[in-house]
Design a protein around this motif. Structure first.
Motif, mmCIF file in Angstrom:
data_model
loop_
_atom_site.group_PDB
_atom_site.id
_atom_site.type_symbol
_atom_site.label_atom_id
_atom_site.label_comp_id
_atom_site.label_asym_id
_atom_site.label_seq_id
_atom_site.Cartn_x
_atom_site.Cartn_y
_atom_site.Cartn_z
ATOM 1 N N GLY A 665 0.819 -1.204 0.000
ATOM 2 C CA GLY A 665 0.000 0.000 0.000
ATOM 3 C C GLY A 665 0.852 1.253 0.000
ATOM 4 O O GLY A 665 1.962 1.279 0.535
ATOM 5 N N PHE A 666 0.352 2.321 -0.582
ATOM 6 C CA PHE A 666 1.131 3.554 -0.694
ATOM 7 C C PHE A 666 1.046 4.403 0.564
ATOM 8 O O PHE A 666 2.053 4.723 1.195
ATOM 9 C CB PHE A 666 0.657 4.370 -1.896
ATOM 10 N N SER A 667 -0.167 4.780 0.946
ATOM 11 C CA SER A 667 -0.342 5.739 2.041
ATOM 12 C C SER A 667 -0.534 5.005 3.366
ATOM 13 O O SER A 667 -1.261 4.022 3.450
ATOM 14 C CB SER A 667 -1.541 6.645 1.780
ATOM 15 N N VAL A 668 0.085 5.534 4.398
ATOM 16 C CA VAL A 668 0.219 4.818 5.666
ATOM 17 C C VAL A 668 -0.455 5.597 6.785
ATOM 18 O O VAL A 668 -0.272 6.814 6.912
ATOM 19 C CB VAL A 668 1.715 4.609 5.987
ATOM 20 N N GLU A 669 -1.227 4.886 7.591
ATOM 21 C CA GLU A 669 -1.766 5.499 8.802
ATOM 22 C C GLU A 669 -0.622 5.928 9.725
ATOM 23 O O GLU A 669 0.439 5.304 9.753
ATOM 24 C CB GLU A 669 -2.642 4.499 9.549
ATOM 25 N N ARG A 670 -0.901 6.953 10.515
ATOM 26 C CA ARG A 670 0.149 7.456 11.411
ATOM 27 C C ARG A 670 0.614 6.384 12.402
ATOM 28 O O ARG A 670 1.776 6.377 12.814
ATOM 29 C CB ARG A 670 -0.354 8.700 12.154
ATOM 30 N N ARG A 671 -0.280 5.456 12.768
ATOM 31 C CA ARG A 671 0.106 4.439 13.749
ATOM 32 C C ARG A 671 1.185 3.500 13.225
ATOM 33 O O ARG A 671 1.864 2.838 14.004
ATOM 34 C CB ARG A 671 -1.125 3.636 14.176
ATOM 35 N N PHE A 672 1.344 3.460 11.899
ATOM 36 C CA PHE A 672 2.360 2.597 11.314
ATOM 37 C C PHE A 672 3.678 3.323 11.032
ATOM 38 O O PHE A 672 4.680 2.685 10.717
ATOM 39 C CB PHE A 672 1.853 1.993 10.004
ATOM 40 N N GLU A 673 3.676 4.652 11.107
ATOM 41 C CA GLU A 673 4.858 5.392 10.665
ATOM 42 C C GLU A 673 6.088 5.085 11.510
ATOM 43 O O GLU A 673 7.190 4.943 10.992
ATOM 44 C CB GLU A 673 4.559 6.890 10.646
ATOM 45 N N ASN A 674 5.908 5.039 12.810
ATOM 46 C CA ASN A 674 6.992 4.626 13.707
ATOM 47 C C ASN A 674 6.430 3.558 14.645
ATOM 48 O O ASN A 674 6.382 3.727 15.863
ATOM 49 C CB ASN A 674 7.542 5.826 14.483
ATOM 50 N N ALA A 675 5.988 2.480 14.031
ATOM 51 C CA ALA A 675 5.184 1.489 14.730
ATOM 52 C C ALA A 675 5.974 0.748 15.802
ATOM 53 O O ALA A 675 7.157 0.452 15.639
ATOM 54 C CB ALA A 675 4.610 0.495 13.722
ATOM 55 N N LYS A 676 5.286 0.456 16.866
ATOM 56 C CA LYS A 676 5.821 -0.354 17.956
ATOM 57 C C LYS A 676 4.721 -1.302 18.434
ATOM 58 O O LYS A 676 3.543 -1.108 18.155
ATOM 59 C CB LYS A 676 6.295 0.526 19.116
ATOM 60 N N GLY A 677 5.116 -2.345 19.126
ATOM 61 C CA GLY A 677 4.146 -3.243 19.747
ATOM 62 C C GLY A 677 3.199 -3.862 18.746
ATOM 63 O O GLY A 677 3.607 -4.393 17.707
ATOM 64 N N ASP A 678 1.893 -3.785 19.049
ATOM 65 C CA ASP A 678 0.889 -4.418 18.212
ATOM 66 C C ASP A 678 0.846 -3.815 16.813
ATOM 67 O O ASP A 678 0.582 -4.522 15.827
ATOM 68 C CB ASP A 678 -0.491 -4.304 18.869
ATOM 69 N N ASP A 679 1.085 -2.503 16.704
ATOM 70 C CA ASP A 679 1.069 -1.872 15.384
ATOM 71 C C ASP A 679 2.219 -2.388 14.519
ATOM 72 O O ASP A 679 2.043 -2.642 13.323
ATOM 73 C CB ASP A 679 1.163 -0.353 15.520
ATOM 74 N N LEU A 680 3.392 -2.546 15.086
ATOM 75 C CA LEU A 680 4.521 -3.075 14.334
ATOM 76 C C LEU A 680 4.254 -4.521 13.918
ATOM 77 O O LEU A 680 4.566 -4.931 12.794
ATOM 78 C CB LEU A 680 5.799 -2.994 15.178
ATOM 79 N N LYS A 681 3.677 -5.276 14.815
ATOM 80 C CA LYS A 681 3.339 -6.664 14.505
ATOM 81 C C LYS A 681 2.382 -6.731 13.309
ATOM 82 O O LYS A 681 2.573 -7.528 12.379
ATOM 83 C CB LYS A 681 2.709 -7.309 15.740
ATOM 84 N N GLU A 682 1.351 -5.877 13.325
ATOM 85 C CA GLU A 682 0.394 -5.873 12.217
ATOM 86 C C GLU A 682 1.039 -5.391 10.928
ATOM 87 O O GLU A 682 0.791 -5.938 9.852
ATOM 88 C CB GLU A 682 -0.814 -4.999 12.564
ATOM 89 N N TRP A 683 1.864 -4.351 11.035
ATOM 90 C CA TRP A 683 2.552 -3.818 9.848
ATOM 91 C C TRP A 683 3.373 -4.905 9.161
ATOM 92 O O TRP A 683 3.309 -5.062 7.929
ATOM 93 C CB TRP A 683 3.435 -2.649 10.257
ATOM 94 N N ARG A 684 4.101 -5.654 9.926
ATOM 95 C CA ARG A 684 4.933 -6.698 9.333
ATOM 96 C C ARG A 684 4.091 -7.799 8.695
ATOM 97 O O ARG A 684 4.389 -8.265 7.593
ATOM 98 C CB ARG A 684 5.865 -7.277 10.397
ATOM 99 N N GLU A 685 3.035 -8.193 9.368
ATOM 100 C CA GLU A 685 2.207 -9.258 8.807
ATOM 101 C C GLU A 685 1.485 -8.791 7.552
ATOM 102 O O GLU A 685 1.376 -9.538 6.567
ATOM 103 C CB GLU A 685 1.205 -9.756 9.843
ATOM 104 N N MET A 686 0.986 -7.555 7.557
ATOM 105 C CA MET A 686 0.280 -7.054 6.379
ATOM 106 C C MET A 686 1.220 -6.997 5.173
ATOM 107 O O MET A 686 0.858 -7.404 4.060
ATOM 108 C CB MET A 686 -0.305 -5.669 6.652
ATOM 109 N N ASN A 687 2.421 -6.501 5.369
ATOM 110 C CA ASN A 687 3.375 -6.463 4.260
ATOM 111 C C ASN A 687 3.741 -7.861 3.783
ATOM 112 O O ASN A 687 3.913 -8.097 2.582
ATOM 113 C CB ASN A 687 4.617 -5.679 4.677
ATOM 114 N N THR A 688 3.845 -8.788 4.705
ATOM 115 C CA THR A 688 4.159 -10.166 4.328
ATOM 116 C C THR A 688 3.070 -10.747 3.450
ATOM 117 O O THR A 688 3.338 -11.336 2.388
ATOM 118 C CB THR A 688 4.335 -11.027 5.594
#
Length: 949
Positions: A665-688
């Motif tokens: 995806g191109f545009s990113v929610e702010r929660r993913f910009e410097n993601a930590k914890g659950d947001d980082l976990k989701e970011w990695r899985e979504m990209n995968t």
């Protein structure tokens, strides 16, 4: 009494024949017929022309009496017109004219001009609806006079409809839906539709066009509304300030329409979008019973509840609205609660709500085209024995799909954006050091000095030696460079002044004083590719400033044209002033002409190296200009990932074989910009998960805003996300003999790479509406996982054939839904029974080594065949028959594998090679492995070989 009725009927019949004879003029031509119907009670006055272009293609035009008829098409290629007229004949009686070819018939009623198409045996294909006063409605724009054009068709009760470009509403089968052909960032207009009845319609018109159910969507106020407290006539809208709970405004609203920049003034004066929240509450009541369509255009966060049920939970970047299409079953005169909760999430954000009533019973088999501007009804009816043949007919009309350079089928790395040449080179070096396969890196916008957009010149502070950078990419890292070139020019630059002096620019945006979003903002506009001289001038600029430095490929951004985002459609028409005519008439055609100029310019400059273009928008015929289209600035959300499946498949079924998306995806929610914890976990899985999907699209390309999108920036080595992304990258390269053969077929046999299930399983009704599975080539069933933390997903295995799990070799019967395993690191992939998959060696880039040995995985149970296609990979010698085909087949009865005699040759062809044979059967499953040794090997030198397996 009965006698009088019979006499009256006889009189009417004779009168009808008399009218036909007296008021119909028929002229037979060498390639068709012209029929002129005078304006009588039984018929609209019109001139109808049928042109026989092949045994399976007939062009139909209908013009109002006295209006022009045939005109030169921008979409249709001149090659077909010079191919000669096929054999056909015409018969006439008192009521009709019939044109016959060896494959189809067109029957024209002389009373009203309606045309019915059948196959050669008389089996119905499709029929026109009667043209009437609503067919031609006079209109004009900017001094250009034209008609609003409408043509309806009577279609079968179970037909499915596909194609029409790329749209983001998550719909696969467009029957019962409205598709608006309007170029927009993330939406692509292609006026070609295909039907499960094995025909297609190419609608030759460039204006904004509605297709399918073309009834006008209604405002919210078309429903009976009740406020939160029960008053009739409105919903209760509550505007809140998220930072100040005391600042709340409540008001009655009967419509929700904040669609464009001009509409933002309609919010309450004290309401600030950037910190705002809006909630609409109340009840709705429809005067109709049945399936209603709710259409939301939205940006920011939105949740929608109907009758207490959450229907949608979405996010889209504030500056680029998306669409939600909900189909909701309502009963007339019954109240349903409606709650809409909206967080604009930015300083400019958009929301609108329109709806459509259920399709009336007498219109359920209607399928129409409604265009804003044209001289005549103008379409090509393309028939075929299957959908591949229909798409072949489209390409016969509009041009062959160029074979993209082989490196373009490898992996592309991109981000928004690499700001210096050191970032470019260090990124590629890291890929090579980590042994991550890569063929192309992309340089996005703003490589120029801040105030020099359109100069096409590198900012020498950040790119001190662009030519050396490109040379290092080529020679040191075996990597290509694609560069972003917008059709945009800042006022005052040398290029702007030169183009303005020659009349090659659209000036209105500058005259209106609009500025873009860069720094302090700059006035700008676009050039006019409808002017042949301007196309040459634009190419010359690119050639002098970029191509001569060694650039390999072109990224054409904002080609809708998006001169200024979020302006109303009417304002866009006024700004866009093509030299051929008005913006209303040519609204959708900009990307076609823009790509044409670059393709023709580079081929003239360098006839050897293949042109390669990435473009954000497209139109019919663009495939002949060596293009791939990507799905625009989608958001980094699971729902957007899922919507790309139907978007990409329908785009491919529109006749253009090369499609891509921003993986992640191109545009990113702010929660993913410097993601930590659950947001980082989701970011990695979504990209995968997105990466897994992207590995099986025609072009495999990662791109997006921060955070950075390189594998190693998403997750560290050893993490499941890293391991999975690397696995699918390597698998893509292993499959290159299969994938590049599909690219060869796309040119030589008009093949479609990314395939809707209806293409390969036309007799399985269960596949017609499946919007989250597709075929990649003839053998692989792709099933992306688009739900967070899902570790399985429902997969439908089409009936009439068996299926193998790619990873384990486990066999499944077709015609069933299964709950397929989907562990974090794997996406469910199945191989069709009776398939041959060709795997090559592990590669770091496509030209690293020859495809030898090739591991042949034979999935038995049925006869199988595959054609291994090869050519020189980077030049146009394939157009001069410099390529080879190796036919590979398996006979189930004899258990015999045959590698046929090689056909053709090319410079550098591998004349001797090894095939390693792996057999997968229902009873003896075999896991996919690139380490296990083959029990059978064949040494092949171009002569036919057969072996029992």
């Amino acid at each position: 009494m009965h006698k009088n009725i019979l006499v009256a009927i006889l009189f009417c019949s004779l009168f009808s024949v008399f009218v036909s004879a007296q008021d119909t003029d028929v002229k037979k031509l060498s390639d068709g017929v012209i029929i002129t119907l005078n304006d009588k009670a039984a018929a609209l006055g019109q001139t109808i022309t049928l042109k026989v272009l092949s045994d399976k293609i007939i062009r139909v035009t209908s013009a109002a009496l006295g209006a022009p008829t045939l005109h030169k098409s921008l979409m249709v290629s001149d090659n077909l017109l010079s191919a000669g007229t096929p054999t056909w004949d015409m018969t006439r009686d008192a009521e009709k004219i019939t044109l016959k070819t060896s494959s189809m018939q067109a029957v024209v009623k002389l009373t009203d001009g309606m045309i019915s198409f059948t196959d050669a045996a008389g089996k119905p294909i499709v029929s026109e609806q009667r043209r009437d006063a609503g067919t031609f409605i006079a209109d004009s724009h900017s001094g250009d006079s034209f008609y609003k054009i409408r043509q309806g068709f009577e279609v079968g009760e179970t037909e499915g409809f596909y194609g029409l470009g790329q749209h983001q509403n998550g719909v696969m089968n467009y029957r019962g839906h409205q598709v608006e052909l309007l170029q927009y960032n993330t939406d692509v207009a292609i006026p070609f539709v295909i039907s499960t009845n094995n025909y297609g319609i190419l609608w030759d018109n460039y204006s904004i066009t509605k297709v399918g159910d073309v009834r006008t969507f209604r405002p919210l106020s078309g429903l009976k509304l009740y406020s939160k407290s029960g008053e009739v006539g409105w919903l209760t809208a509550t505007y809140s300030d998220l930072k100040d709970s005391r600042n709340t405004i409540s008001r009655a609203e009967s419509d929700i329409d904040y669609s464009f920049l001009k509409d933002l003034k309609n919010f309450p004066d004290s309401f600030k979008l950037v910190n705002g929240k809006v909630r609409w509450e109340g009840d709705i009541e429809s005067p109709y019973s049945g399936l209603h369509t709710f259409l939301f255009k939205y940006a920011g966060y939105i949740k929608i509840w109907v009758d207490g049920k959450l229907q949608a939970d979405r996010w889209r970047q504030p500056w680029n609205a998306g669409a939600i299409e909900l189909q909701v079953l309502l009963e007339d005169k019954r109240k349903y609660s409606l709650v809409i909760e909206w967080l604009p999430d930015g300083g400019e954000s958009y929301l609108s709500f329109k709806w459509q009533s259920p399709i009336p019973q007498n219109e359920k088999n209607d399928f129409s085209f409604l265009s804003e501007a044209g001289d005549q009804v103008d379409y090509y009816l393309v028939s075929g024995k299957d959908l591949d043949e229909v798409i072949a007919g489209y390409r016969l009309l509009t041009g062959k799909a160029s074979i993209v350079p082989k490196w373009a089928m490898g992996f592309w790395q991109s981000r928004e954006r690499y700001k210096t040449q050191d970032e470019i080179l260090s990124t590629v070096k890291t890929f090579r050091d980590r042994k991550i396969p890569l063929d192309n890196i992309v340089l996005d916008w703003s490589y120029w000095e801040e105030n020099q957009w359109g100069s096409q010149e590198f900012d020498t502070e950040r790119f001190p030696s662009a030519e050396q950078m490109i040379s290092d990419l080529h020679d040191k890292y075996n990597t290509r460079l694609m560069i972003s070139v917008w059709p945009k020019f800042y006022e005052g630059t040398d290029a702007y002044n030169s183009f303005a002096k020659k009349g090659w620019l659209y000036r209105r945006n500058v005259e209106d004083g609009r500025k873009d979003w860069i720094a302090k903002g700059y006035k700008s506009t676009f050039y006019d590719p409808f002017n042949p001289e301007a196309r040459v001038g634009f190419w010359n600029l690119l050639n002098d400033k970029l191509y001569k430095k060694g650039i390999d490929a072109w990224w054409l951004d904002a080609t809708e044209p998006d001169i200024h985002s979020n302006l109303s459609v009417e304002t866009r028409k006024s700004i866009f002033t093509p030299s051929l005519g008005s913006g209303a008439r040519y609204f959708n055609a900009f990307p076609l002409l823009n790509a044409k100029g670059i393709y023709e310019g580079q081929r003239k400059e360098n006839p050897n190296d293949r042109v390669f273009i990435l473009t954000r928008s497209a139109y019919g015929g663009l495939q002949r200009y060596a293009t791939v289209t990507w799905s625009g600035d989608i958001s980094s959300r699971w729902h957007d990932m899922r919507d790309q499946i139907s978007a990409g498949v329908n785009f491919s079924m529109s006749g253009l074989p090369y499609w891509a998306m921003d993986i992640g995806g191109f545009s990113v929610e702010r929660r993913f910009e410097n993601a930590k914890g659950d947001d980082l976990k989701e970011w990695r899985e979504m990209n995968t998960r997105w990466y897994q999907f992207g590995a099986f699209t025609p072009v495999f390309r990662v791109h997006g805003q921060f955070p950075f999108r390189e594998i190693y920036n998403i997750a560290p080595e050893g993490h499941p996300a890293y391991s999975s992304m690397l696995y699918y990258n390597k698998l893509r390269y292993r499959l290159m003999p299969y994938i590049y053969s599909l690219a060869g077929q796309a040119y030589h046999q008009h093949y479609t790479i990314m395939r809707g299930l209806v293409m390969d399983f036309p007799h399985d009704d269960a596949v017609r509406n499946i919007d989250n599975q597709f075929m990649f080539g003839p053998s692989l069933l792709i099933n992306p996982v688009s739900e967070y933390e899902a570790r399985s997903r429902k997969v439908y295995l089409p009936k009439g054939i068996g299926w193998y799990d790619l990873y384990t070799g486990t066999y499944f019967k077709g015609g069933q839904n299964i709950n397929a395993e989907a562990p974090y690191e794997r996406m469910p992939l199945f191989v069709k029974e009776g398939s041959i998959l060709t795997f090559g060696p592990e590669l770091q880039y496509t030209s690293e080594k020859p495809a030898d040995p090739i591991r042949l995985y034979v999935y038995t149970g049925r006869d199988a065949s595959f054609n291994l296609y090869e050519d020189e990979g980077t030049n146009y010698n394939y157009e001069r028959n410099a390529f080879s085909n190796i036919p590979i087949s398996y006979n189930e009865k004899d258990k015999t594998l045959t590698i046929g005699q090689r056909e053709g040759s090319f410079e550098g062809m591998l004349r001797n090679r090894t095939f390693e044979i792996f057999v997968v059967t229902p009873r003896a499953k075999r896991s996919l492995s690139f380490d296990s040794p083959a029990k059978q090997k064949l040494r092949y030198s171009g002569q036919k070989l057969s072996v029992k397996i």
